[in-house]
Design a protein around this motif. Structure first.
Motif, PDB file in Angstrom:
ATOM      1  N   LYS A 199       0.839  -1.188   0.000  1.00  0.00           N
ATOM      2  CA  LYS A 199       0.000   0.000   0.000  1.00  0.00           C
ATOM      3  C   LYS A 199       0.883   1.251   0.000  1.00  0.00           C
ATOM      4  O   LYS A 199       2.083   1.179   0.242  1.00  0.00           O
ATOM      5  N   LEU A 200       0.246   2.403  -0.235  1.00  0.00           N
ATOM      6  CA  LEU A 200       1.025   3.624  -0.426  1.00  0.00           C
ATOM      7  C   LEU A 200       1.298   4.367   0.882  1.00  0.00           C
ATOM      8  O   LEU A 200       2.452   4.483   1.297  1.00  0.00           O
ATOM      9  N   ALA A 201       0.270   4.899   1.532  1.00  0.00           N
ATOM     10  CA  ALA A 201       0.498   5.780   2.674  1.00  0.00           C
ATOM     11  C   ALA A 201      -0.584   5.623   3.728  1.00  0.00           C
ATOM     12  O   ALA A 201      -1.753   5.347   3.394  1.00  0.00           O
ATOM     13  N   VAL A 202      -0.197   5.830   4.991  1.00  0.00           N
ATOM     14  CA  VAL A 202      -1.151   5.698   6.088  1.00  0.00           C
ATOM     15  C   VAL A 202      -0.840   6.731   7.162  1.00  0.00           C
ATOM     16  O   VAL A 202       0.298   7.195   7.299  1.00  0.00           O
ATOM     17  N   TRP A 203      -1.886   7.057   7.932  1.00  0.00           N
ATOM     18  CA  TRP A 203      -1.736   7.977   9.061  1.00  0.00           C
ATOM     19  C   TRP A 203      -2.708   7.563  10.154  1.00  0.00           C
ATOM     20  O   TRP A 203      -3.912   7.493   9.925  1.00  0.00           O
ATOM     21  N   PHE A 204      -2.184   7.263  11.326  1.00  0.00           N
ATOM     22  CA  PHE A 204      -3.008   6.974  12.495  1.00  0.00           C
ATOM     23  C   PHE A 204      -3.073   8.232  13.347  1.00  0.00           C
ATOM     24  O   PHE A 204      -2.032   8.755  13.774  1.00  0.00           O
ATOM     25  N   VAL A 205      -4.261   8.721  13.638  1.00  0.00           N
ATOM     26  CA  VAL A 205      -4.375   9.973  14.389  1.00  0.00           C
ATOM     27  C   VAL A 205      -5.666  10.008  15.191  1.00  0.00           C
ATOM     28  O   VAL A 205      -6.729   9.621  14.703  1.00  0.00           O
ATOM     29  N   SER A 206      -5.549  10.467  16.421  1.00  0.00           N
ATOM     30  CA  SER A 206      -6.729  10.573  17.284  1.00  0.00           C
ATOM     31  C   SER A 206      -6.834  11.927  17.988  1.00  0.00           C
ATOM     32  O   SER A 206      -7.849  12.218  18.607  1.00  0.00           O
ATOM     33  N   LYS A 207      -5.792  12.739  17.938  1.00  0.00           N
ATOM     34  CA  LYS A 207      -5.863  14.089  18.498  1.00  0.00           C
ATOM     35  C   LYS A 207      -6.249  15.028  17.377  1.00  0.00           C
ATOM     36  O   LYS A 207      -5.456  15.308  16.483  1.00  0.00           O
ATOM     37  N   CYS A 208      -7.462  15.528  17.472  1.00  0.00           N
ATOM     38  CA  CYS A 208      -8.071  16.130  16.292  1.00  0.00           C
ATOM     39  C   CYS A 208      -7.962  17.648  16.190  1.00  0.00           C
ATOM     40  O   CYS A 208      -7.995  18.181  15.084  1.00  0.00           O
ATOM     41  N   GLY A 209      -7.887  18.350  17.312  1.00  0.00           N
ATOM     42  CA  GLY A 209      -7.898  19.791  17.133  1.00  0.00           C
ATOM     43  C   GLY A 209      -7.723  20.620  18.376  1.00  0.00           C
ATOM     44  O   GLY A 209      -8.110  21.787  18.392  1.00  0.00           O
ATOM     45  N   ALA A 210      -7.151  20.088  19.437  1.00  0.00           N
ATOM     46  CA  ALA A 210      -6.975  20.893  20.644  1.00  0.00           C
ATOM     47  C   ALA A 210      -5.974  22.012  20.409  1.00  0.00           C
ATOM     48  O   ALA A 210      -6.103  23.106  20.945  1.00  0.00           O
ATOM     49  N   ALA A 214      -2.571  20.627  15.521  1.00  0.00           N
ATOM     50  CA  ALA A 214      -3.413  19.465  15.252  1.00  0.00           C
ATOM     51  C   ALA A 214      -4.483  19.794  14.212  1.00  0.00           C
ATOM     52  O   ALA A 214      -4.828  18.970  13.359  1.00  0.00           O
ATOM     53  N   GLN A 215      -4.985  20.991  14.295  1.00  0.00           N
ATOM     54  CA  GLN A 215      -6.006  21.439  13.349  1.00  0.00           C
ATOM     55  C   GLN A 215      -5.422  21.611  11.945  1.00  0.00           C
ATOM     56  O   GLN A 215      -6.009  21.155  10.952  1.00  0.00           O
ATOM     57  N   LYS A 216      -4.245  22.228  11.874  1.00  0.00           N
ATOM     58  CA  LYS A 216      -3.628  22.511  10.577  1.00  0.00           C
ATOM     59  C   LYS A 216      -3.186  21.228   9.867  1.00  0.00           C
ATOM     60  O   LYS A 216      -3.256  21.140   8.641  1.00  0.00           O
ATOM     61  N   ARG A 217      -2.721  20.226  10.635  1.00  0.00           N
ATOM     62  CA  ARG A 217      -2.261  18.995   9.991  1.00  0.00           C
ATOM     63  C   ARG A 217      -3.432  18.240   9.357  1.00  0.00           C
ATOM     64  O   ARG A 217      -3.269  17.589   8.329  1.00  0.00           O
ATOM     65  N   ASN A 266       1.430  17.332  16.300  1.00  0.00           N
ATOM     66  CA  ASN A 266       0.275  18.151  16.679  1.00  0.00           C
ATOM     67  C   ASN A 266       0.673  19.576  17.027  1.00  0.00           C
ATOM     68  O   ASN A 266      -0.054  20.284  17.718  1.00  0.00           O
ATOM     69  N   SER A 267       1.855  19.973  16.568  1.00  0.00           N
ATOM     70  CA  SER A 267       2.325  21.335  16.804  1.00  0.00           C
ATOM     71  C   SER A 267       3.034  21.838  15.562  1.00  0.00           C
ATOM     72  O   SER A 267       3.422  21.054  14.690  1.00  0.00           O
ATOM     73  N   ILE A 268       3.211  23.147  15.491  1.00  0.00           N
ATOM     74  CA  ILE A 268       3.867  23.762  14.340  1.00  0.00           C
ATOM     75  C   ILE A 268       5.164  24.415  14.791  1.00  0.00           C
ATOM     76  O   ILE A 268       5.167  25.307  15.643  1.00  0.00           O
ATOM     77  N   ASN A 269       6.275  23.938  14.253  1.00  0.00           N
ATOM     78  CA  ASN A 269       7.580  24.559  14.473  1.00  0.00           C
ATOM     79  C   ASN A 269       7.998  24.660  15.942  1.00  0.00           C
ATOM     80  O   ASN A 269       8.650  25.622  16.338  1.00  0.00           O
ATOM     81  N   TYR A 400       2.847  27.231  20.357  1.00  0.00           N
ATOM     82  CA  TYR A 400       2.013  27.035  21.548  1.00  0.00           C
ATOM     83  C   TYR A 400       0.607  27.612  21.409  1.00  0.00           C
ATOM     84  O   TYR A 400      -0.114  27.786  22.379  1.00  0.00           O
ATOM     85  N   GLU A 401       0.184  27.863  20.171  1.00  0.00           N
ATOM     86  CA  GLU A 401      -1.178  28.338  19.952  1.00  0.00           C
ATOM     87  C   GLU A 401      -2.183  27.202  20.066  1.00  0.00           C
ATOM     88  O   GLU A 401      -1.940  26.087  19.589  1.00  0.00           O
ATOM     89  N   LEU A 402      -3.319  27.489  20.685  1.00  0.00           N
ATOM     90  CA  LEU A 402      -4.416  26.535  20.748  1.00  0.00           C
ATOM     91  C   LEU A 402      -5.412  26.831  19.636  1.00  0.00           C
ATOM     92  O   LEU A 402      -5.512  27.965  19.154  1.00  0.00           O
ATOM     93  N   ALA A 403      -6.141  25.816  19.245  1.00  0.00           N
ATOM     94  CA  ALA A 403      -7.174  26.010  18.231  1.00  0.00           C
ATOM     95  C   ALA A 403      -8.347  26.766  18.842  1.00  0.00           C
ATOM     96  O   ALA A 403      -8.644  26.625  20.034  1.00  0.00           O
ATOM     97  N   THR A 404      -9.018  27.565  18.061  1.00  0.00           N
ATOM     98  CA  THR A 404     -10.154  28.339  18.578  1.00  0.00           C
ATOM     99  C   THR A 404     -11.362  27.453  18.829  1.00  0.00           C
ATOM    100  O   THR A 404     -12.052  27.567  19.832  1.00  0.00           O
ATOM    101  N   ASN A 405     -11.630  26.560  17.900  1.00  0.00           N
ATOM    102  CA  ASN A 405     -12.751  25.621  18.051  1.00  0.00           C
ATOM    103  C   ASN A 405     -12.229  24.216  17.813  1.00  0.00           C
ATOM    104  O   ASN A 405     -12.119  23.773  16.670  1.00  0.00           O
ATOM    105  N   HIS A 406     -11.881  23.520  18.894  1.00  0.00           N
ATOM    106  CA  HIS A 406     -11.299  22.194  18.718  1.00  0.00           C
ATOM    107  C   HIS A 406     -12.307  21.111  19.071  1.00  0.00           C
ATOM    108  O   HIS A 406     -13.214  21.279  19.872  1.00  0.00           O
ATOM    109  N   LYS A 407     -12.078  19.918  18.471  1.00  0.00           N
ATOM    110  CA  LYS A 407     -12.957  18.775  18.688  1.00  0.00           C
ATOM    111  C   LYS A 407     -12.622  18.022  19.968  1.00  0.00           C
ATOM    112  O   LYS A 407     -13.422  17.263  20.465  1.00  0.00           O
ATOM    113  N   GLY A 408     -11.422  18.194  20.442  1.00  0.00           N
ATOM    114  CA  GLY A 408     -10.998  17.464  21.633  1.00  0.00           C
ATOM    115  C   GLY A 408      -9.503  17.376  21.680  1.00  0.00           C
ATOM    116  O   GLY A 408      -8.794  17.955  20.869  1.00  0.00           O
ATOM    117  N   ALA A 409      -9.002  16.641  22.677  1.00  0.00           N
ATOM    118  CA  ALA A 409      -7.560  16.543  22.837  1.00  0.00           C
ATOM    119  C   ALA A 409      -6.919  15.785  21.709  1.00  0.00           C
ATOM    120  O   ALA A 409      -5.774  15.923  21.443  1.00  0.00           O
TER     121      ALA A 409
END
Length: 409
Positions: A199-210, A214-217, A266-269, A400-409
């Motif tokens: 197979k080509l590519a896979v991503w396992f992820v459960s932290k959706c947007g805290a 996490a939101q940008k990825r 789940n973080s940027i830079n 260290y920015e948090l998402a404004t509207n996140h789905k959870g941790a």
């Protein structure tokens, strides 16, 4: 005869009483408070045993000949994160028993086991002890968890023990010198790796947007799919966590079928933040990591040379998707990402030389010392005036920015 014994008994008793009074007077003049008995401090258990494995006993009647490392509580209240009592790390003993505070040379506090209930510190402490702050989490996760590092302003901690290369003691998720010892090497080994690819590519992820990262990825992964990449996304964020392989053996066998693993943090830079997504999910399971979030320059310092693909090298998700699809059709080019493993005699030293030759302005991390080695080699005294400045604010704001509207941790 009886009167003689009586006189001797009185002399011994009086002498003992005088010595005890002198001892009490002297100890009352000491500036440090002795450790609070465990039953008076209900935040943590008195003795923490994390393993039933055999370990070397510690002499509790006097200060050990070897330095003693005390882990102050269990991270997240769970066993398995700290060594068992009596374990030796290099030339230091380990204990999880807080009653040995006065014997300890190094006291390690995971960020989850110390809080405002213990500050100001009223327990035993000497100027020779090293208090260490330990965290493997990035600043955004700490912020989301409500961790207030300003509590420790003014020099409470002496060292940091984190994933950052400028930490007092490095405790990263991985290191090229260790990963090379964990994978099969040689031409035949890589032949076998390639044969398993289905197979080509896979991503396992459960932290959706805290966090903002996490939101940008998630947004970036969606653009890859829209650009035509056959990317399987599995986990809570896609309501298909039932597809997540169960058990470590099944997990590893599943990953090894894929050519690429999306090592999206789940973080940027965040400075030097490289997690198990890169080291375990990808490299140790024979997948080429595609990296998002970790600065490329930071990754070059710790990773095997030419072992990963970084999104910074592509101006758009569309171009990255095209390149991955190209590698999928071209086995010779794909195989180049395993060249660091084809040499059976490869060592950390050889890889460091390769990195220096290809990237002269990059300073590769050499084998980092353990916390015990650091203590034994340490010749100076340091205190950290502000953990917030040293660990949080030293990063770009987006880290260290948090998402404004996140789905959870």
């Amino acid at each position: 005869m009886n009167s003689t014994f009586l006189v001797l008994f009185l002399i011994v008793t009086c002498t003992s009483t005088v010595v005890s009074l002198i001892f009490l007077y002297l100890t009352s003049q000491h500036n440090y408070v002795t450790v609070v008995p465990a039953n008076q401090d209900r935040d943590f258990p008195a003795k923490i045993s994390t393993s039933t494995n055999q370990s070397r006993p510690i002499n509790v009647t006097s200060k050990p000949r070897h330095p003693l490392i005390l882990y102050w509580g269990l991270p997240w209240g769970a066993a398995g994160y700290t060594p068992a009592d009596g374990t030796m790390i290099d030339d230091c003993y380990v204990t999880n028993d807080r009653q040995k505070l006065s014997q300890s040379d190094i006291v390690v506090f995971h960020y989850t086991v110390i809080n405002k209930r213990l500050i100001p510190w009223k327990l035993y402490r000497t100027a020779d002890q090293v208090f260490v702050w330990w965290s493997a989490e990035n600043p955004a996760i700490l912020k989301h968890a409500g961790v207030d590092l300003s509590l420790y302003d003014g020099g409470f901690f002496n060292w940091t023990w984190t994933y950052r290369l400028d930490a007092d003691v490095y405790r990263g998720y991985g290191y090229r010198g260790k990963v090379i010892d964990a994978v099969a090497k040689g031409t035949k080994a890589i032949d076998d790796v390639i044969k398993k690819k289905r197979k080509l590519a896979v991503w396992f992820v459960s932290k959706c947007g805290a966090t903002r990262g996490a939101q940008k990825r998630l947004e970036y992964s969606q653009k890859l799919v829209e650009a035509g990449l056959d990317l399987e996304r599995i986990g809570k964020c896609f309501n298909n966590q039932h597809l997540m392989p169960k058990g470590s053996k099944n997990f590893r066998e599943t990953l090894r079928q894929y050519k690429f693993y999306m090592a999206f943090e789940n973080s940027i830079n965040c400075t030097d933040y490289v997690t198990e997504k890169f080291w375990f999910n990808a490299l140790k399971n024979d997948a080429v990591p595609v990296v998002w979030g970790t600065p490329k320059r930071d990754l070059l310092r710790v990773a095997p040379p030419d072992s990963f693909i970084h999104v910074e090298d592509f101006s758009t998700p569309d171009l990255l998707a095209k390149y991955l699809n190209f590698l999928n059709r071209n086995q010779t080019e794909y195989r180049k990402y395993f060249r660091w493993r084809e040499d059976e005699s490869i060592t950390d030293e050889k890889m460091i030389s390769m990195i220096k030759e290809k990237y002269p302005d990059v300073k590769p991390l050499e084998r980092p010392p353990s916390i015990c080695e650091k203590f034994l080699a340490n010749r100076g005294r340091k205190s950290i005036e502000s953990l917030n400045k040293e660990f949080i604010l030293s990063n770009p704001k987006e880290c260290y920015e948090l998402a404004t509207n996140h789905k959870g941790a």
